[in-house]
Write a protein that holds these residues in place. Structure first.
Motif, PDB file in Angstrom:
ATOM      1  N   UNK A 107       0.869  -1.170   0.000  1.00  0.00           N
ATOM      2  CA  UNK A 107       0.000   0.000   0.000  1.00  0.00           C
ATOM      3  C   UNK A 107       0.908   1.223   0.000  1.00  0.00           C
ATOM      4  N   UNK A 108       0.887   1.953  -1.103  1.00  0.00           N
ATOM      5  CA  UNK A 108       1.751   3.123  -1.281  1.00  0.00           C
ATOM      6  C   UNK A 108       0.853   4.315  -1.591  1.00  0.00           C
ATOM      7  N   UNK A 109       0.910   5.345  -0.757  1.00  0.00           N
ATOM      8  CA  UNK A 109      -0.051   6.437  -0.892  1.00  0.00           C
ATOM      9  C   UNK A 109      -1.443   5.904  -0.602  1.00  0.00           C
ATOM     10  N   UNK A 110      -2.350   6.079  -1.542  1.00  0.00           N
ATOM     11  CA  UNK A 110      -3.727   5.584  -1.382  1.00  0.00           C
ATOM     12  C   UNK A 110      -3.991   4.375  -2.274  1.00  0.00           C
ATOM     13  N   UNK A 111      -2.928   3.755  -2.792  1.00  0.00           N
ATOM     14  CA  UNK A 111      -3.098   2.649  -3.727  1.00  0.00           C
ATOM     15  C   UNK A 111      -2.582   1.331  -3.146  1.00  0.00           C
ATOM     16  N   UNK A 112      -3.362   0.278  -3.345  1.00  0.00           N
ATOM     17  CA  UNK A 112      -2.934  -1.069  -3.003  1.00  0.00           C
ATOM     18  C   UNK A 112      -2.480  -1.743  -4.294  1.00  0.00           C
ATOM     19  N   UNK A 113      -1.194  -2.087  -4.360  1.00  0.00           N
ATOM     20  CA  UNK A 113      -0.583  -2.648  -5.561  1.00  0.00           C
ATOM     21  C   UNK A 113      -0.277  -4.122  -5.286  1.00  0.00           C
ATOM     22  N   UNK A 114      -0.920  -5.021  -6.039  1.00  0.00           N
ATOM     23  CA  UNK A 114      -0.719  -6.466  -5.886  1.00  0.00           C
ATOM     24  C   UNK A 114      -0.061  -7.005  -7.145  1.00  0.00           C
ATOM     25  N   UNK A 115       0.795  -8.007  -7.003  1.00  0.00           N
ATOM     26  CA  UNK A 115       1.568  -8.453  -8.158  1.00  0.00           C
ATOM     27  C   UNK A 115       2.045  -9.885  -7.955  1.00  0.00           C
ATOM     28  N   UNK A 116       2.291 -10.549  -9.110  1.00  0.00           N
ATOM     29  CA  UNK A 116       2.831 -11.896  -9.102  1.00  0.00           C
ATOM     30  C   UNK A 116       1.858 -12.906  -8.529  1.00  0.00           C
ATOM     31  N   UNK A 117       2.369 -14.118  -8.283  1.00  0.00           N
ATOM     32  CA  UNK A 117       1.563 -15.185  -7.731  1.00  0.00           C
ATOM     33  C   UNK A 117       1.322 -16.299  -8.735  1.00  0.00           C
ATOM     34  N   UNK A 118       0.774 -17.368  -8.242  1.00  0.00           N
ATOM     35  CA  UNK A 118       0.437 -18.478  -9.127  1.00  0.00           C
ATOM     36  C   UNK A 118      -0.765 -18.107  -9.986  1.00  0.00           C
ATOM     37  N   UNK A 119      -0.637 -18.327 -11.287  1.00  0.00           N
ATOM     38  CA  UNK A 119      -1.697 -18.104 -12.269  1.00  0.00           C
ATOM     39  C   UNK A 119      -1.989 -16.626 -12.520  1.00  0.00           C
ATOM     40  N   UNK A 120      -1.268 -15.707 -11.910  1.00  0.00           N
ATOM     41  CA  UNK A 120      -1.512 -14.276 -12.118  1.00  0.00           C
ATOM     42  C   UNK A 120      -0.183 -13.567 -12.328  1.00  0.00           C
ATOM     43  N   UNK A 121       0.085 -13.160 -13.560  1.00  0.00           N
ATOM     44  CA  UNK A 121       1.351 -12.501 -13.877  1.00  0.00           C
ATOM     45  C   UNK A 121       1.237 -10.985 -13.887  1.00  0.00           C
ATOM     46  N   UNK A 122       0.018 -10.459 -13.807  1.00  0.00           N
ATOM     47  CA  UNK A 122      -0.184  -9.027 -13.970  1.00  0.00           C
ATOM     48  C   UNK A 122      -0.016  -8.279 -12.648  1.00  0.00           C
ATOM     49  N   UNK A 123      -0.114  -6.954 -12.753  1.00  0.00           N
ATOM     50  CA  UNK A 123      -0.096  -6.067 -11.596  1.00  0.00           C
ATOM     51  C   UNK A 123      -1.486  -5.463 -11.470  1.00  0.00           C
ATOM     52  N   UNK A 392       3.721   1.478   3.057  1.00  0.00           N
ATOM     53  CA  UNK A 392       4.957   2.245   2.919  1.00  0.00           C
ATOM     54  C   UNK A 392       5.052   3.378   3.935  1.00  0.00           C
ATOM     55  N   UNK A 393       3.974   4.127   4.129  1.00  0.00           N
ATOM     56  CA  UNK A 393       4.003   5.299   5.011  1.00  0.00           C
ATOM     57  C   UNK A 393       4.101   4.857   6.471  1.00  0.00           C
ATOM     58  N   UNK A 394       5.081   5.384   7.186  1.00  0.00           N
ATOM     59  CA  UNK A 394       5.297   4.944   8.562  1.00  0.00           C
ATOM     60  C   UNK A 394       4.125   5.268   9.472  1.00  0.00           C
ATOM     61  N   UNK A 395       3.430   6.396   9.210  1.00  0.00           N
ATOM     62  CA  UNK A 395       2.318   6.763  10.076  1.00  0.00           C
ATOM     63  C   UNK A 395       1.044   5.994   9.740  1.00  0.00           C
ATOM     64  N   UNK A 396       1.120   5.087   8.745  1.00  0.00           N
ATOM     65  CA  UNK A 396      -0.056   4.296   8.359  1.00  0.00           C
ATOM     66  C   UNK A 396       0.171   2.799   8.570  1.00  0.00           C
ATOM     67  N   UNK A 397       1.271   2.428   9.214  1.00  0.00           N
ATOM     68  CA  UNK A 397       1.609   1.015   9.286  1.00  0.00           C
ATOM     69  C   UNK A 397       0.801   0.243  10.315  1.00  0.00           C
ATOM     70  N   UNK A 398      -0.160   0.900  10.936  1.00  0.00           N
ATOM     71  CA  UNK A 398      -1.110   0.192  11.784  1.00  0.00           C
ATOM     72  C   UNK A 398      -2.165  -0.525  10.960  1.00  0.00           C
TER      73      UNK A 398
END
Length: 445
Positions: A107-123, A392-398
């Protein structure tokens, strides 16, 4: 739940049957709601050879206009959370566009970025601020891996590094060897490039990774990989190697942290900075252990104290790794370190006959006292091979978002997810506020 070959046997007590029935009813209603939710699915063309996509300009604008507002407050203001617990546990209404397992996410800024994995090559990107979901082509051809967020040496931003994992997206046996180079993702443009070469003797998959500031807080942390396996997933050779990459020297070092106490894969590693516990030392904690293919998982938790000097430089304690307690006996789980606690979510273990048992437990481990405690259950059932999205943001790591994963087919009807290969890959996400969970734990002492 028991897994026996291609057959799944469910054994529930009457009270658990009632709980399962209520959970199934809730999740069925949730699935209907989510079918009507406002997030738009925008699939991008995968025909580009430069691994860019048409939303890149908008994506850059989103990153440049980040706010410091609490992400939970943002999600609540958009009606994106469905409450499970009144203080700290929700279901996330926007689901993944595709089922995901053995993947990773940030989670970077306001976006959740998921990537890789079995059967899923996209972002895949879920933008909490604009309420949009979209795909970038990637490809990120790796599964059974962990990623770290690495600051560039010129301070021009950060990149997502994948320093170990199985190569490819749909094979787990003979065709799958470990990746030979670090995979790097630019979270701003979502471009994928090759990073440093990984020496053959330290390549591994089903590994753990962490940033470890061995050279002190003013120097770049080492990018370290822990354990893992080489060879076919189902009959692999396990590593006890710890390998650390130094961005400044561009070299790998297998001596700085020694080796793990036992060879293992499907593991977890947590780093705790100095002064997390009364003795003042930093700590590396090793748990969620698979020490034999499809065998029982030991509950052991090991800790390596890292002693800081006056400049903050760390060195391993002379006693090495110490057995410091017992935790939930699973592997293929994921966890997050917060305060003095490790919060562990789900996982799976196997008996002597290779029958798998998954769990829905949410468990906490106090690294200062060595005590563990079962907190609650994941609302919509057991899962493993999932990811806890790092923030990513330290003040949001809760904030902890439990993303995707693998589940037994009994959940397919309730969730409407897709069955790939040897089981069900999940599309749903659960959200936890670790501040509230930590407060509850500390108030009990």
């Amino acid at each position: 739940a028991e897994y026996m070959g291609d057959h799944h046997v469910i054994k529930l007590s009457p009270s658990r049957k009632l709980q399962a029935t209520l959970a199934a009813l809730f999740c069925s209603i949730l699935f209907i709601i989510l079918r009507l939710e406002p997030f738009q699915s925008v699939l991008q063309s995968e025909s580009t050879s430069t691994h860019t996509f048409t939303f890149e300009a908008q994506h850059l604008i989103n990153h440049s206009s980040q706010t410091s507002n609490d992400l939970l407050e943002l999600l609540e203001s958009h009606g994106s959370l469905l409450q499970v617990n009144s203080t700290h546990h929700w279901m996330l209404k926007p689901r993944h566009l595709r089922p995901r397992r053995n993947h990773h996410c940030w989670i970077i800024g306001t976006e959740m970025i998921s990537f890789g994995g079995r059967y899923t090559l996209d972002i895949e990107v879920i933008d909490f601020a604009s309420e949009r979901r979209f795909m970038a082509p990637g490809p990120v051809q790796v599964h059974h891996f962990v990623s770290v967020l690495v600051q560039k040496l010129d301070n021009s931003g950060a990149e997502i590094w994948i320093p170990c994992g199985f190569n490819g997206g749909d094979q787990v046996n003979l065709e799958s060897g470990p990746i030979s180079r670090v995979i790097v993702i630019d979270p701003r443009s979502l471009q994928v490039r090759e990073g440093p070469e990984i020496p053959e003797h330290i390549r591994s998959a089903a590994c753990a990774a962490a940033l470890v500031p061995m050279n002190g807080p003013l120097q770049p942390p080492l990018i370290c990989t822990f354990g893992g396996s080489v060879g076919p997933h189902d009959n692999a050779t396990f590593h006890d190697t710890i390998s650390c990459y130094d961005q400044r020297t561009q070299e790998w070092d297998t001596d700085v942290l020694g080796t793990l106490p036992i060879p293992a894969d499907h593991i977890s590693i947590a780093f705790f900075p100095p002064k997390s516990c009364p003795n003042g030392n930093a700590k590396l904690v090793f748990f969620n252990i698979r020490s034999e293919s499809y065998g029982p998982s030991p509950p052991d938790v090991y800790s390596l104290d890292l002693i800081p000097d006056i400049n903050g430089t760390l060195r391993p304690h002379a006693l090495g790794w110490q057995l410091v307690g017992e935790f939930v006996a699973v592997n293929a789980a994921d966890s997050v370190a917060f305060g003095r606690f490790i919060f562990n979510f789900g996982g799976v273990t196997h008996d002597e006959r290779r029958r798998g048992t998954a769990t829905d437990h949410v468990t906490a481990f106090d690294v200062c006292t060595g005590k563990s405690q079962l907190l609650e259950n994941l609302y919509c059932g057991e899962r493993f091979a999932h990811a806890v999205c790092r923030v990513a943001a330290r003040d949001q790591q809760h904030l902890a978002v439990i993303s995707g994963g693998h589940a037994f087919p009994k959940y397919q009807k309730e969730f409407g997810d897709a069955s790939f290969g040897d089981g069900l890959s999940r599309m749903d996400c659960e959200v936890f506020d670790l501040r509230e969970m930590e407060f509850r734990l500390l108030s009990q002492n």
